[in-house]
Each structure stands twice: as structure tokens, then as C-alpha cells.
Design a protein around this motif. Structure first.
Motif, PDB file in Angstrom:
ATOM      1  N   GLN A 135      53.317  -8.045   4.912  1.00 10.52           N
ATOM      2  CA  GLN A 135      53.380  -8.312   3.466  1.00 10.52           C
ATOM      3  C   GLN A 135      52.318  -9.299   2.992  1.00 10.52           C
ATOM      4  OE1 GLN A 135      55.232  -9.379   5.887  1.00 10.52           O
ATOM      5  NE2 GLN A 135      56.651 -10.990   5.320  1.00 10.52           N
ATOM      6  N   PHE A 136      51.399  -9.699   3.891  1.00 12.67           N
ATOM      7  CA  PHE A 136      50.444 -10.747   3.504  1.00 12.67           C
ATOM      8  C   PHE A 136      49.039 -10.215   3.202  1.00 12.67           C
ATOM      9  CE2 PHE A 136      53.663 -13.058   5.925  1.00 12.67           C
ATOM     10  CZ  PHE A 136      53.930 -14.095   5.053  1.00 12.67           C
ATOM     11  N   GLY A 137      48.892  -8.898   3.153  1.00  9.25           N
ATOM     12  CA  GLY A 137      47.571  -8.289   3.013  1.00  9.25           C
ATOM     13  C   GLY A 137      46.749  -8.759   1.834  1.00  9.25           C
ATOM     14  N   ASP A 138      47.403  -9.102   0.713  1.00 10.76           N
ATOM     15  CA  ASP A 138      46.666  -9.473  -0.499  1.00 10.76           C
ATOM     16  C   ASP A 138      46.403 -10.962  -0.612  1.00 10.76           C
ATOM     17  OD1 ASP A 138      46.489  -6.878  -1.314  1.00 10.76           O
ATOM     18  OD2 ASP A 138      48.414  -6.940  -2.364  1.00 10.76           O
ATOM     19  N   ARG A 139      46.905 -11.722   0.350  1.00 14.81           N
ATOM     20  CA  ARG A 139      46.691 -13.170   0.260  1.00 14.81           C
ATOM     21  C   ARG A 139      45.292 -13.536   0.726  1.00 14.81           C
ATOM     22  NH1 ARG A 139      51.837 -16.424   1.347  1.00 14.81           N
ATOM     23  NH2 ARG A 139      53.420 -15.115   0.369  1.00 14.81           N
ATOM     24  N   ARG A 140      44.962 -14.778   0.418  1.00 18.63           N
ATOM     25  CA  ARG A 140      43.703 -15.310   0.943  1.00 18.63           C
ATOM     26  C   ARG A 140      44.002 -16.155   2.175  1.00 18.63           C
ATOM     27  NH1 ARG A 140      38.817 -16.737  -2.883  1.00 18.63           N
ATOM     28  NH2 ARG A 140      38.687 -14.740  -3.904  1.00 18.63           N
ATOM     29  N   PRO A 141      43.031 -16.285   3.095  1.00 18.20           N
ATOM     30  CA  PRO A 141      43.278 -17.066   4.315  1.00 18.20           C
ATOM     31  C   PRO A 141      43.810 -18.468   4.029  1.00 18.20           C
ATOM     32  CG  PRO A 141      41.214 -15.901   4.521  1.00 18.20           C
ATOM     33  CD  PRO A 141      41.708 -15.637   3.124  1.00 18.20           C
ATOM     34  N   SER A 142      43.316 -19.107   2.954  1.00 22.99           N
ATOM     35  CA  SER A 142      43.737 -20.481   2.676  1.00 22.99           C
ATOM     36  C   SER A 142      45.215 -20.567   2.309  1.00 22.99           C
ATOM     37  CB  SER A 142      42.891 -21.064   1.554  1.00 22.99           C
ATOM     38  OG  SER A 142      43.024 -20.271   0.400  1.00 22.99           O
ATOM     39  N   GLN A 143      45.831 -19.427   1.990  1.00 26.42           N
ATOM     40  CA  GLN A 143      47.245 -19.455   1.619  1.00 26.42           C
ATOM     41  C   GLN A 143      48.157 -19.195   2.813  1.00 26.42           C
ATOM     42  OE1 GLN A 143      46.246 -16.492  -1.450  1.00 26.42           O
ATOM     43  NE2 GLN A 143      47.663 -17.627  -2.718  1.00 26.42           N
ATOM     44  N   LEU A 144      47.568 -19.097   3.993  1.00 27.56           N
ATOM     45  CA  LEU A 144      48.369 -18.818   5.186  1.00 27.56           C
ATOM     46  C   LEU A 144      48.462 -20.062   6.064  1.00 27.56           C
ATOM     47  CD1 LEU A 144      46.837 -15.376   6.252  1.00 27.56           C
ATOM     48  CD2 LEU A 144      48.816 -15.778   4.800  1.00 27.56           C
ATOM     49  N   SER A 145      49.506 -20.114   6.889  1.00 27.93           N
ATOM     50  CA  SER A 145      49.640 -21.213   7.847  1.00 27.93           C
ATOM     51  C   SER A 145      48.669 -20.983   9.003  1.00 27.93           C
ATOM     52  CB  SER A 145      51.065 -21.255   8.375  1.00 27.93           C
ATOM     53  OG  SER A 145      51.283 -20.150   9.222  1.00 27.93           O
ATOM     54  N   GLY A 146      48.516 -22.012   9.837  1.00 27.52           N
ATOM     55  CA  GLY A 146      47.596 -21.904  10.976  1.00 27.52           C
ATOM     56  C   GLY A 146      47.928 -20.718  11.871  1.00 27.52           C
ATOM     57  N   GLY A 147      49.214 -20.532  12.148  1.00 29.60           N
ATOM     58  CA  GLY A 147      49.629 -19.448  13.029  1.00 29.60           C
ATOM     59  C   GLY A 147      49.328 -18.083  12.423  1.00 29.60           C
TER      60      GLY A 147
END
Lengths: 365, 310
Positions: A135-147
Motif C-alpha cells: 500500500q506504500f507505492g505512491d509515497r515518497r521515500p522520506s515518508q517511510l521508516s528506515g526499515g
């Protein structure tokens, strides 16, 4: 594994790396020769500055080779630039493209290979599922946790179906819990995809838990190649014995040789050690004894070696004892706290130590 | 961005320092008010006044200045209004000239900035210093020197002819190209410095990652490097385009009468007795409006791309 005939995925042949020229040249790698097999989880293990990352970057094509060569499934790739090698890398700090979405990141390699739009989307979404980020395909890398970023980096490198995947300390930026979970997952993904993984780490636990085979490196030199068990139980030299796990190292004089056993004097008594390489009677060598291969005997007289408990450290699953032997040397002993009673010894107490079969190894110089 | 952290103002002590903090800004507000807001407001008012023939204004409301800019009503001002192309033409030429100079600056400035940002860190200040050296000489003197260099019998033509590259001198002076060259030369550092700042912050591992993922030099530039340093490029373009649009030194000295730009037009209205203050003010206001529209479109687009991902 060693005896089977296997396809060699990557053949590293007498590879050398020198930085700088003339007097100021620094040798980063000396004559490295390694065969990495098809469908293998292979780990390059060593302390920082040992040349493992340099070697990985040479396989990727991001670092030039001073001498020697590298083959990929029989084809020499030394002069092939990185963007022409069917090899992809998971970078240490992930190096995700910050201006692209997760899906665009994963599809980038396929796009550069000129795949059709529908194929890129299909494959990228499949990869996203593989790393459980559907479900994270449209996010940007900066919006994700390190893992999560780490998983995206993995999916991005796997998307073009490389023949070999290189991983440069991919777990080092994660916290302990996540790191442990990712170890299992990485191994699973490797088995699922059947791609050869070359993994670089300085963490011996990581190397032992995931790898089919490990190459231990130090100071730009290859120290030993083998399975986790071989590396741990049959270390060739002092460096390998000391770097992987805990060990007791002693200088000894070889008193006698019987078949593959050398009789050495330690703590006033003689013990037999398994020989690595060759041994000459009367020469001085080093031996390694793993702390968990020593156990206490019920009375001091029954032991191979006797000594006095100096200090005792409770470590949860284990207890670690420092024992002073009769000739003054200190030896570390580890025993599991399996049941409440166990062997109940106190500091200052005189005890006997028993050495398990094959517990002592004579190291190569 | 999502990583932004809101800092609460100074906890318990905020009540003591809170009001003081606003007073600290007073000098800045005074400077902005006195040197920016007041002159612009004055020009805005002047543009709606009636002209006085020896320069200056009569305090009487009039739309004559704007009317003169847009319409032609004949010699006596009683013909039916037709669109007046003279001033609009000057306007479009100015935009074209400023745009060309900006493109030229970008083409030369980007590689320069990239070059400096990829030098060893201790030599970068030297390169940056070299870029700013022309600024130690007055712009007027530099522009006059350029005029001398590129004129028909100047060193540039002599050199090109003596090396056999040209048979006869190229005529540069008093052309659009000369003006573009002048503007380009005047504002090049404004392009180099912001681009340098963003290339310096660029994580070059991203280029390696792109390279590893089968990108070549061109696709790495197109898909990875340029988008990453976009903000620096846009800042550089604005910093070159806006002053180029209103420039009058380069067009006056290098362009001659035929290559009039909006800056020269405005300058003429306020110089000497021949001028028309309300007309100059109106032209200024139209120029200002145009620049603001460009900046607002840019800001709008920026905030839209930002909000799309947060």
C-alpha cells in the motif's frame, strides 16, 4: 557443500586494488581469489577498512580493478561498465531517489532497460508485494521508516531480475529488533527468488545466521572461506578465531604429534589440539579454545586442567567465568544457565576443567 | 516535508521574551517599509497622475499613462483607439532578451557549478572566489569593456580573422546578440552560485545507484541529477531573468536605439526634462506585475508538488 559440482556465479581471480600511485600507493586488496556459487547466499565478513566494500564495488563495476579479473557465469566483466552488468546493488544508505515515489524508484531500472510501461508497473507492484509494502507505492521515500526504505531499496535492486544481487551492509542503519527480523526475511527472499546474494557485513552474528558460505577478510587479505560452522569451529588463524565469536588464545610449544593431534602444554598439563595445516614438533604455535567447549568437573582432580575462579559474570542465558590456571594464565569459560542448580561455583573456589573433544585447535601462523 | 519538526517557542520563558522578539524585527521592517514599500507605493500613485511637462507630476487622477502604453489615439488624441504596438513590442523584446540571457547563463552556469561542486572540498572556495571576481569591477566599466571587445574592429574580430576563422568581421555591436551577451555576462554568477549550492548538497551515491540500475550519463542527468537540483536551477533562473528584464545598461551600451528594452524606456522617462513620470511609473508597474505573476505561478506550482506528497 564443498564437494558438490556447482555452477560458479562469480569468479574473482587474483584481484588487486591499489589507491594512488608510486610511493603513496595504498594497497586495499591483495590477490583475492573467490568462487561464489550460483544461488548462494555469500557473505564478505570483516572489520571496517578490510576491503570488503571495495571488493563488492568491483563486482558492481563502481570501482576499477588494479590487477586480476572477475567473471560472471564464465563471461569476463572486468571491462564492462556498471550499467551494462546484470548485477544490482542495495546501497548502505539505500540511495533511494528522493524526488520519485516508491513505485517509480522500483521501476527505475526497468525503465532504463527500455521495458514497456505496463511491464514496469506489473513488475514493480509484484516487487512491492514481495517486500510487503503493497500500500506504500505512491509515497515518497522520506515518508517511510528506515526499515521500509530498506525494503524499497531491496525491491528496486531485485526488480530488473539481476543475475547477482549485491548488498552493502544493508541492515547496519536499522535497530536491533528490526535487524533480526530483516535477517530472516532477506534469507527467505533469497531462497524464493533463487538469485545469488553477495552480502557485505562487519557483524559476525549477521554473517553466521544468514550465509551459506562466508569469506572472512582482514587488511585486504582473504583469511578463510567456509560455511558458518567451518568458520566458527575450524578457524584457520588467529584473526578468524578472534573475530568470529569469543575465544581463548594461547601461545604453546608443540610437545608431540599424534596423527592429526598435537600435544601441547597449557596450565601445567598437556592437552591435545586438532591441527590446521601442518605442525612441527618443538615449534611455538597458537591455540584457540572456545569458552563454551570447556566445562567444570565435579571435583578438581577429574579435570584436564585445574584452576581458581577469579570472577563470575551473569549474562542471562550464559554465565561467564574467568579462571586462573595453575601457571597464572587466565582462561574464559562459558556455561549455559540451563537449569537452576547447574554447577554452583563461587569466586575463589578451586575447580577442574574438562575440554570437549576437538575443543582446542592449533592455528596457522 | 513530513520530516519537518515544529519547535515550540521557548517554553515557560516565552512570555518574558515573546514580545521582545517582535521588537527585534523593527529595524528590518523599517528598512523594508522605507526602501521597498514606500517607493513602490509612490510609483503606483504616480502612474495614475497627470504628467507635468518639465518632469514631475500634477496631482490630478488620470489613466493617460496606461492608455498611452496600450493605445494609439493619433497625434491629437481624438482618433478612435488602436492597439499601440511600440511599447508592447519593447515589452516582448525585453522578455525575449531576458529569456535568452537566462538560457545562456544556464547552459554555461550549470556545468560550471557542477565542476566547482565536484572539486576537492578545500579548493572550492578558490573557484567560487574566481567566479565573483568580475564583481569587483563596476558593471558600467565591464559593459563598456565588452563593447570595446566585440566591436567590428575590436580584439575579438581581429583574433578570429588572424586565425583564419572569419574572412570579415562579424557585426555584433548594436544587435540583439550583443545585448544577450551583455546580460549573460552581467548576471552569470547569479546562476552559478545557487546551482552550486544545490549540487554541493546532492548525494552522489544517487548517481551511482542510477548507474547501477542501467542508466547512462544522459539519463542519470535527466532523471536523477536535474530533478535533485531543481530548486537551485529555478532560483538561478529567477535571479538572472528578473534583473535582465529591467536592465538598461547592457541594452543602452550594446544594443543601440533599435534594441531598446523596457528598462531603458523607464529610465528615459525619469531622466532630464523630456521625461514623462506617470508613463515611466505605469511601465514600471506593468513590469512589476509581470514579474510577480511569474513568481506566483512558480510558487503555486512548488506548493502543489509539495502538498501532493505530504
Amino acid at each position: 557443500m564443498g564437494g558438490n559440482i556447482q555452477t560458479t556465479a562469480i569468479k574473482i581471480e587474483k584481484v588487486k586494488k591499489q589507491f594512488g600511485i608510486g610511493e603513496s600507493a595504498v594497497t586495499a586488496l591483495t590477490d583475492i581469489t573467490i568462487d561464489i556459487f550460483d544461488n548462494e547466499f555469500f557473505t564478505l565478513l570483516g572489520p571496517s577498512g578490510c576491503g570488503k566494500t571495495t571488493l563488492l564495488r568491483m563486482i558492481a563495476g563502481l570501482e576499477s580493478i588494479t590487477a586480476g579479473t572477475i567473471f560472471l557465469y564464465g563471461q569476463e566483466i572486468k571491462d564492462l561498465s556498471a550499467n551494462k552488468r546484470p548485477i544490482n546493488t542495495v546501497f548502505q544508505q539505500y540511495a533511494l531517489f528522493p524526488h520519485m515515489t516508491v513505485l517509480q524508484n522500483i521501476g527505475f531500472g526497468l525503465k532504463m532497460l527500455g521495458k514497456s510501461k505496463s511491464e514496469i508497473i506489473d513488475r514493480s507492484e509484484k516487487m512491492l508485494e514481495l517486500v510487503q509494502l503493497g500500500q506504500f507505492g505512491d509515497r515518497r521515500p522520506s515518508q517511510l521508516s528506515g526499515g521500509q526504505q530498506q525494503r524499497v531499496a531491496l525491491a528496486r535492486a531485485l526488480a530488473p531480475s539481476p543475475k547477482v544481487l549485491l548488498l552493502d551492509e544493508p541492515l547496519s542503519a536499522l535497530d536491533l529488533k528490526l535487524r533480526q527480523a530483516m535477517r530472516v526475511e532477506l534469507k527467505q527472499i533469497q531462497e524464493e527468488t533463487g538469485i545469488t546474494f553477495v552480502f557485505v557485513t562487519h557483524d559476525q552474528e549477521e554473517a553466521l545466521t544468514m550465509s551459506d558460505r562466508i569469506a572472512v577478510m582482514s587488511n585486504g587479505e582473504l583469511q578463510q572461506i567456509g560455511s558458518a560452522q567451518e568458520i566458527y569451529e575450524q578457524p584457520r588463524n588467529q584473526f578468524v578465531a578472534g573475530f568470529i565469536g569469543e575465544t581463548n588464545l594461547f601461545d604453546v610449544i608443540i610437545e608431540d604429534i599424534q596423527e592429526d593431534q598435537a600435544i601441547c602444554r597449557i596450565g601445567g598439563t598437556c592437552i591435545s589440539c586438532t591441527v590446521t595445516g601442518s605442525a612441527v614438533k618443538g615449534s611455538t604455535r597458537q591455540i584457540s579454545i572456545r569458552p563454551e567447549r570447556l566445562s567444570f568437573t565435579s571435583s578438581p582432580e577429574d579435570g584436564h586442567i585445574t584452576g581458581v575462579i577469579e570472577r563470575l559474570t551473569y549474562l542471562g542465558t550464559d554465565t561467564q567465568y574467568l579462571v586462573q590456571l595453575d601457571d597464572g594464565t587466565i582462561i574464559t569459560v562459558r556455561s549455559q544457565n540451563a537449569h537452576e542448580s547447574g554447577v554452583n561455583v563461587q569466586p575463589g573456589e578451586r575447580i577442574g576443567l574438562e575440554l570437549g573433544k576437538g575443543g582446542a585447535r592449533l592455528l596457522m601462523n | 516535508m513530513a520530516t519537518g519538526v515544529k519547535i515550540e517557542s521557548g517554553g515557560g520563558s516565552s512570555s518574558v521574551f515573546g514580545s521582545l522578539r517582535y521588537w527585534l524585527l523593527t529595524p528590518s521592517w523599517l528598512v523594508i517599509g522605507f526602501f521597498l514599500v514606500a517607493p513602490v507605493a509612490m510609483m503606483l500613485i504616480y502612474s495614475f497622475l497627470t504628467k507635468e511637462f518639465r518632469g514631475g507630476v500634477i496631482w490630478e487622477f488620470s489613466l493617460a499613462a496606461y492608455d498611452q502604453f496600450i493605445f494609439d489615439r493619433g497625434l491629437f488624441g481624438d482618433d478612435p483607439p488602436k492597439l499601440e504596438w511600440t511599447y508592447i513590442g519593447i515589452f516582448f523584446r525585453s522578455i525575449w532578451q531576458a529569456f535568452s540571457a537566462t538560457v545562456l547563463c544556464l547552459l554555461i552556469g550549470f556545468p560550471t557549478a557542477y565542476f566547482i561542486a565536484t572539486r576537492p572540498i578545500h579548493t572550492r572556495p578558490i573557484w567560487l572566489f574566481l567566479v565573483t571576481i568580475p564583481y569587483w569591477v563596476n558593471l558600467l566599466i565591464r559593459t563598456v569593456s565588452l563593447k570595446f571587445l566585440i566591436r567590428d574592429s575590436g580584439p575579438l574580430n581581429q583574433w578570429l580573422i588572424s586565425f583564419g576563422i572569419l574572412d570579415s568581421p562579424i557585426h555584433l555591436i548594436n544587435t540583439n546578440v550583443a545585448v544577450q551577451l551583455g546580460l549573460f555576462y552581467s548576471y552569470l554568477p547569479f546562476m552559478v552560485l545557487p546551482i552550486y549550492a544545490s549540487v554541493e548538497r546532492y548525494n552522489f551515491v544517487l548517481s551511482e545507484a542510477a548507474w547501477d540500475l542501467y542508466a547512462n550519463r544522459w539519463t542519470t542527468l535527466r532523471y536523477i541529477l536535474l530533478p535533485s537540483v531543481k530548486s537551485g536551477i529555478i532560483a538561478g533562473c529567477i535571479l538572472v531573468f528578473v534583473p535582465s528584464l529591467g536592465a538598461f545598461l547592457a541594452p543602452d551600451l550594446l544594443g543601440g536605439a533599435k534594441n531598446f528594452m523596457i528598462g531603458s524606456l523607464i529610465e528615459e522617462q525619469f531622466k532630464g526634462n523630456a521625461g514623462n513620470w506617470p508613463f515611466g511609473a505605469a511601465a514600471s508597474m506593468i513590469l512589476l506585475t509581470l514579474v510577480l505573476i511569474v513568481l506566483m505561478v512558480y510558487a503555486r506550482q512548488q506548493s502543489r508538488t509539495e502538498s501532493k506528497y505530504s
